[in-house]
Design an enzyme around this catalytic site. Structure first.
Site, PDB file in Angstrom:
ATOM      1  NE  ARG A  62      90.848  48.407 -71.519  1.00 20.70           N
ATOM      2  CZ  ARG A  62      90.499  49.697 -70.706  1.00 20.70           C
ATOM      3  NH1 ARG A  62      91.114  50.414 -71.311  1.00 20.70           N
ATOM      4  NH2 ARG A  62      89.528  49.791 -69.886  1.00 20.70           N
ATOM      5  CD  GLU A 118     100.846  42.690 -59.024  1.00 21.51           C
ATOM      6  OE1 GLU A 118     102.002  43.035 -58.962  1.00 21.51           O
ATOM      7  OE2 GLU A 118      99.563  43.138 -60.526  1.00 21.51           O
ATOM      8  CD  GLU A 150     104.390  47.616 -55.410  1.00 23.56           C
ATOM      9  OE1 GLU A 150     102.731  47.419 -54.837  1.00 23.56           O
ATOM     10  OE2 GLU A 150     104.317  47.816 -56.018  1.00 23.56           O
ATOM     11  CG  HIS A 199     101.820  42.092 -31.879  1.00 21.20           C
ATOM     12  ND1 HIS A 199     101.101  41.231 -30.525  1.00 21.20           N
ATOM     13  CD2 HIS A 199     102.169  42.629 -31.781  1.00 21.20           C
ATOM     14  CE1 HIS A 199     102.266  42.577 -30.018  1.00 21.20           C
ATOM     15  NE2 HIS A 199     103.064  43.357 -31.426  1.00 21.20           N
ATOM     16  CE  LYS A 215     104.651  44.687 -58.543  1.00 18.55           C
ATOM     17  NZ  LYS A 215     104.125  45.658 -58.502  1.00 18.55           N
ATOM     18  CG  ASN A 225      85.416  48.103 -70.542  1.00 19.36           C
ATOM     19  OD1 ASN A 225      85.726  47.043 -69.382  1.00 19.36           O
ATOM     20  ND2 ASN A 225      85.722  49.017 -71.088  1.00 19.36           N
ATOM     21  N   GLY A 226      82.362  46.047 -68.862  1.00 21.18           N
ATOM     22  CA  GLY A 226      82.240  46.542 -68.106  1.00 21.18           C
ATOM     23  C   GLY A 226      80.928  45.374 -67.321  1.00 21.18           C
ATOM     24  CE  LYS A 228     100.310  48.497 -66.329  1.00 18.68           C
ATOM     25  NZ  LYS A 228     100.949  48.476 -65.003  1.00 18.68           N
ATOM     26  CD1 TRP A 235      91.675  39.951 -66.444  1.00 23.09           C
ATOM     27  CD2 TRP A 235      89.306  40.541 -65.105  1.00 23.09           C
ATOM     28  NE1 TRP A 235      91.578  39.578 -64.746  1.00 23.09           N
ATOM     29  CE2 TRP A 235      90.452  39.942 -64.169  1.00 23.09           C
ATOM     30  CE3 TRP A 235      88.283  41.184 -64.891  1.00 23.09           C
ATOM     31  CZ2 TRP A 235      89.582  40.383 -62.898  1.00 23.09           C
ATOM     32  CZ3 TRP A 235      88.263  41.607 -63.787  1.00 23.09           C
ATOM     33  CH2 TRP A 235      88.740  40.810 -62.834  1.00 23.09           C
ATOM     34  CB  CYS A 250      86.911  43.936 -71.044  1.00 26.77           C
ATOM     35  SG  CYS A 250      86.458  42.415 -71.089  1.00 26.77           S
TER      36      CYS A 250
HETATM   37  O1  M6R Z   1      96.007  52.236 -62.327  1.00 27.75           O
HETATM   38  P1  M6R Z   1      95.709  52.180 -61.101  1.00 27.75           P
HETATM   39  O2  M6R Z   1      97.191  52.220 -60.618  1.00 27.75           O
HETATM   40  O3  M6R Z   1      94.700  52.873 -60.004  1.00 27.75           O
HETATM   41  O4  M6R Z   1      95.989  50.745 -60.840  1.00 27.75           O
HETATM   42  C1  M6R Z   1      95.910  50.207 -59.401  1.00 27.75           C
HETATM   43  C2  M6R Z   1      95.996  48.095 -59.512  1.00 27.75           C
HETATM   44  O5  M6R Z   1      94.749  47.816 -60.418  1.00 27.75           O
HETATM   45  C3  M6R Z   1      97.583  48.024 -59.817  1.00 27.75           C
HETATM   46  O6  M6R Z   1      98.164  48.837 -59.054  1.00 27.75           O
HETATM   47  C4  M6R Z   1      97.557  46.760 -59.548  1.00 27.75           C
HETATM   48  O7  M6R Z   1      98.016  46.389 -58.499  1.00 27.75           O
HETATM   49  C5  M6R Z   1      99.240  46.387 -60.482  1.00 27.75           C
HETATM   50  N1  M6R Z   1      98.822  45.010 -61.253  1.00 27.75           N
HETATM   51  C6  M6R Z   1      99.865  45.953 -59.017  1.00 27.75           C
HETATM   52  O8  M6R Z   1     101.378  45.351 -60.343  1.00 27.75           O
END
Ligand code: M6R
Length: 614
Positions: free
Chosen positions: A27, A494, A487, A510, A491, A103-104, A609, A77, A2
Site C-alpha cells: 500500500r 512502471e 499495457e 497522425h 509495464k 489512511n486516506g 499496489k 504513500w 497507506c
Molecule cells: O487494484 P486495481 O486493479 O483496481 O488497481 C488499478 C491500478 O492501480 C493498477 O492496475 C496499477 O495500474 C498497477 N500498478 C499496474 O501494474
C-alpha cells in the site's frame, strides 16, 4: 493510500506491528512509523523509505518498548507533504499526548489547519493527517473521553479516512474509525487488532469485523466496544475470514514479478477449473446473476477500471461486443465519477479491480448502484469492499500478487472476460453452438501456449538488453491488441521509468510518427488475423523513418526478417485469444529491461499496489 495497523493485547507489540506493516507494504513504502505505549508514556519511532529503515531505527533504540503491549503503526504513500521523517506517521497533537495514524485524504485539512493554528495548535508537518491529531485532541480536552472525542472530530472531517488513535491517559487502548477507506478489527484471545487489510492480521486471527463507515471501535484487551456515528452501541457481525496465512516467498526467483509472470499458465488453469469443463459444456459462473431476461433488457454495458485493469476492460469490451452484440463503453473510473453518466436500470456496470479497493472504481460502482444498475465485479479479492457492492461476481483466482506491477492478475482478468462474454453469449444465444465450442476448445489450450513462451525467454532477454538504455519506447497494435500495446508500455514505464507509449498503429501517421528516428524503438504487435496486414504496412511506415523495429508475432512470414531488427515469436493462436499470448513476452521484456538497469522491480518508485485515494 497507506496502510495502518493497531494492536491492544497482552503480547509484545513491536513485532506484531512490524510484521503487520510488512504485509501492508504493497500500500506504500515512502515511510513508516509506529507508536507504542511504554511505562513512561507513548513513544513514536519513524523512518523515511522502506520498512527496513524503521527496523534499523528500532534496533538502535534501547529496549524501552520491548514490554509494551499496545501500539499503532503506519506505512505511507505520500499524498500531502514529501516522504520525509517529519511527514511520516504517527502524528501527534501539540502536547504529544495523543497519537494518530491515518489512511486516506482529509479534503478540508487546510480549513481545519487554519482554525486549529489560530486556536493555538502547533503544526510540525505538511500532512493533512496532523490536523486530525489536533482536532481529536481538542475534542478530548472538552469531553475527556477518547471514543467520544474521535466521534465528534469525525463529524468535522471531509474526505476519506481510516484512523487509529491512542492517548497517554489510556492504557492499552486504541480507538479506530473509518469513512470511505477500509478498516477491519481482528479478534484474538484477550487481544484485538486493527488493520487496513487481512494479510496484516491473518497470522494471528481469522475472526474479524469489517467496520462500516462512521462506526467506531474501542479496543482494549479487557473487551471491545462498538458505536455508530451517533454514539449508539452496536453489535457488528464477526466474520470468519476466508484466508489461510501464506508465507510469501519468491520461490527462487529474483523478484516477485518474475515469479508471478511464471505463474500465469497455472493461473489460467485455476480460473478454468469448475467454470469450463469441456468445449461442449456450458460455462459455469455461479455468482453471476444475469438471466436471459436481464440480458434482453440491457441496452448497454459500462466498464469502469483503472491502470492495468482498465486495459483488461478494453479487451473485455472487444469480446462482449463481438460475442454478445451489446454496446460496451469503457472508462477510467476517475473520469467516470465526475461527470453526468447516463446509467440506469437497463445498464450493466462492470467494475474491474485486482485489489477490489481502488477508490475511484469503488466510487464509480457505488454511484451506478445508487442509480439502479446491476453491478458485476471482476476482482482478485472476493472479500473486498468492491465485491461487497456486487450483484454478480467473477472472482479471478490469481492468488496474492505481491509485485506492484500487475502481471498475473491482468491475465486472470482477461480470462474472466473470456468466460463472462462466452457465458453471456450462451444465455443470449448470440453465437452459434459450433463457434462457441471452437472458442472454448481454443481457450482450454491457452495454458500450454503460455508455458511454451515461458520456456523460451532467451530471445526476449536479448532484446531487453539491446534496448535497456533507450530513453523512449513506442508500442503499436490494432484491434483487440491495442490494449496490449497500452499495457506493454505501462509495464515498461512502471518498472524501468522509460518513457513508453502505446498507440493504435493506424494513428502513428497522425502525429507520433514525427518522433521517429534511429533512436526510437517501435515494437509492433503483429498477431495473425484481421488487422495483420494493416499493422505490417504501419510498421513499414515506421521503418521508412529509420526507427529501430521490433516485432512480437505469431507469423512465420519471411518478409518480417527484412523489416524488423528483432523478432519475438509466440505460438499460433486464434486472434481473439492473442492478447493473452502477446502480453506475457511484453511483461518479460519490461522485467528484463528493469532488471538489467538495476531498478527496484517489485516496488517501483512513487507507486503503491493499492490506490485507496481518489
Ligand atoms: O487494484 P486495481 O486493479 O483496481 O488497481 C488499478 C491500478 O492501480 C493498477 O492496475 C496499477 O495500474 C498497477 N500498478 C499496474 O501494474
Amino acid at each position: 493510500m497507506c496502510g495502518i495497523v493497531g494492536y491492544a493485547g497482552n503480547k509484545s507489540v513491536v513485532d506484531i506491528l512490524l510484521d503487520g506493516l510488512e504485509q501492508l507494504e504493497y500500500r506504500g513504502y515512502d515511510s513508516s512509523g509506529i507508536a507504542v505505549k511504554c511505562k513512561d508514556g507513548i513513544k513514536v519511532y519513524k523512518a523515511e523509505g522502506k520498512l527496513g529503515n524503521l527496523r534499523n531505527v528500532l534496533s538502535n533504540c534501547l529496549d524501552e518498548f520491548k514490554t509494551s503491549t499496545c501500539g499503532i503503526g503506519h506505512i505511507r504513500w505520500a499524498t500531502h507533504g514529501a516522504p520525509t521523517v517529519l511527514n511520516a506517521h504517527p502524528h501527534t497533537c501539540t502536547c504529544g499526548n495523543l497519537v494518530i495514524v491515518h489512511n486516506g485524504i482529509i479534503e478540508n485539512y487546510k480549513e481545519l489547519r487554519e482554525k486549529l493554528t489560530a486556536s493555538g495548535c502547533t503544526f510540525r508537518s505538511q500532512t493533512d493527517t496532523e490536523a486530525v491529531a489536533h482536532l481529536v485532541a481538542r475534542k478530548y480536552f472538552e469531553v475527556k473521553d477518547l471514543t467520544e472525542a474521535v466521534r465528534l472530530a469525525s463529524k468535522e472531517l471531509e474526505g476519506a479516512y481510516a484512523l487509529c488513535v491512542m492517548h497517554n491517559d489510556y492504557n492499552n487502548t486504541i480507538v479506530a474509525t473509518k469513512r470511505n477507506a477500509p478498516l477491519l478489527i481482528g479478534y484474538g484471545e484477550n487481544e484485538f487488532f486493527a488493520a487496513s487489510d487481512v494479510p496484516a492480521i491473518i497470522k494471528h486471527t481469522n475472526k474479524a469485523v469489517y467496520l462500516n463507515d462512521n462506526e467506531i471501535a474501542t479496543l482494549n484487551p479487557a473487551g471491545i466496544k462498538f458505536i455508530d456515528g451517533e454514539g449508539n452501541v452496536i453489535t457488528p457481525r464477526v466474520e470468519t475470514l476466508p484466508w489461510e496465512p501464506v508465507a510469501l516467498s519468491k520461490m527462487g526467483y529474483k523478484h516477485f514479478m518474475l515469479k508471478e509472470i511464471h505463474e500465469q499458465s497455472d493461473v489460467i488453469r485455476n480460473i478454468l477449473i469448475g467454470k469450463l469443463h469441456a468445449p461442449d459444456e456450458n460455462i459455469v459462473l455461479n455468482e453471476v446473476k444475469l438471466d436471459k431476461n436481464t440480458l434482453k433488457n440491457l441496452n448497454r454495458i459500462q466498464i469502469v477500471a483503472c491502470g492495468t485493469s482498465l486495459h483488461a476492460a478494453m479487451v473485455g469490451k472487444y469480446l462482449i461486443e463481438n460475442f454478445c452484440d451489446i454496446a460496451v463503453d469503457v472508462e477510467a473510473s476517475s473520469e467516470y465519477i465526475y461527470r453526468k453518466t447516463v446509467t440506469d436500470t437497463h445498464t450493466l456496470v462492470i467494475g474491474v479491480s485486482q485489489s477490489g479497493e481502488t477508490a475511484d472504481t469503488l466510487t464509480a460502482v457505488k454511484q451506478s448502484k445508487a442509480r439502479g444498475s446491476h453491478i458485476l465485479i471482476i476482482t482478485n479479492r472476493p472479500d473486498s469492499a468492491m465485491a461487497r457492492e456486487a450483484d454478480s461476481l467473477v472472482p479471478v483466482n490469481a492468488g496474492i500478487e505481491v509485485s506492484v506491477a500487475a502481471t498475473k492478475s491482468y491475465t486472470a482478468q482477461l480470462m474472466a472476460f473470456y468466460l463472462l462474454a462466452l457465458y453471456m453469449a450462451e444465455i443470449k444465444e448470440s453465437m452459434s453452438k459450433t463457434d462457441l465450442q471452437a472458442l472454448k476448445a481454443e481457450m482450454m489450450q491457452l495454458p500450454q501456449k503460455v508455458d511454451q513462451i515461458l520456456a523460451q525467454t532467451d530471445e526476449i532477454k536479448k532484446c531487453a538488453h539491446a534496448f535497456a538504455n533507450t530513453k523512449n519506447f513506442i508500442y503499436v497494435a490494432r484491434g483487440i491488441n491495442y490494449p496490449t500495446a497500452l499495457e506493454g508500455a505501462l509495464k515498461l514505464k512502471e518498472i524501468s521509468y522509460i518513457n513508453a507509449t502505446g498507440y493504435p498503429a493506424g494513428e502513428l501517421k497522425h502525429g507520433p510518427i514525427a518522433m521517429l528516428d534511429e533512436t526510437m524503438p517501435v515494437l509492433s504487435i503483429l498477431m495473425l488475423g484481421t488487422v495483420y496486414e494493416k499493422i505490417l504496412s504501419n510498421s513499414e511506415e515506421a521503418k521508412a523513418r529509420n526507427a529501430q523495429m521490433i516485432a512480437l508475432t505469431n507469423s512465420d512470414d519471411k518478409k518480417l526478417d527484412d523489416l524488423f531488427d528483432y523478432i519475438i515469436r509466440v505460438p499460433a493462436v486464434q486472434e481473439l485469444f492473442s492478447p493473452i499470448i502477446a502480453m506475457v513476452p511484453l511483461q518479460l521484456l519490461a522485467y528484463y529491461i528493469a532488471e538489467f538497469l538495476g531498478k527496484d522491480v517489485d516496488q517501483p518508485r512513487n507507486l503503491a499496489k493499492s490506490v485507496t485515494v481518489e
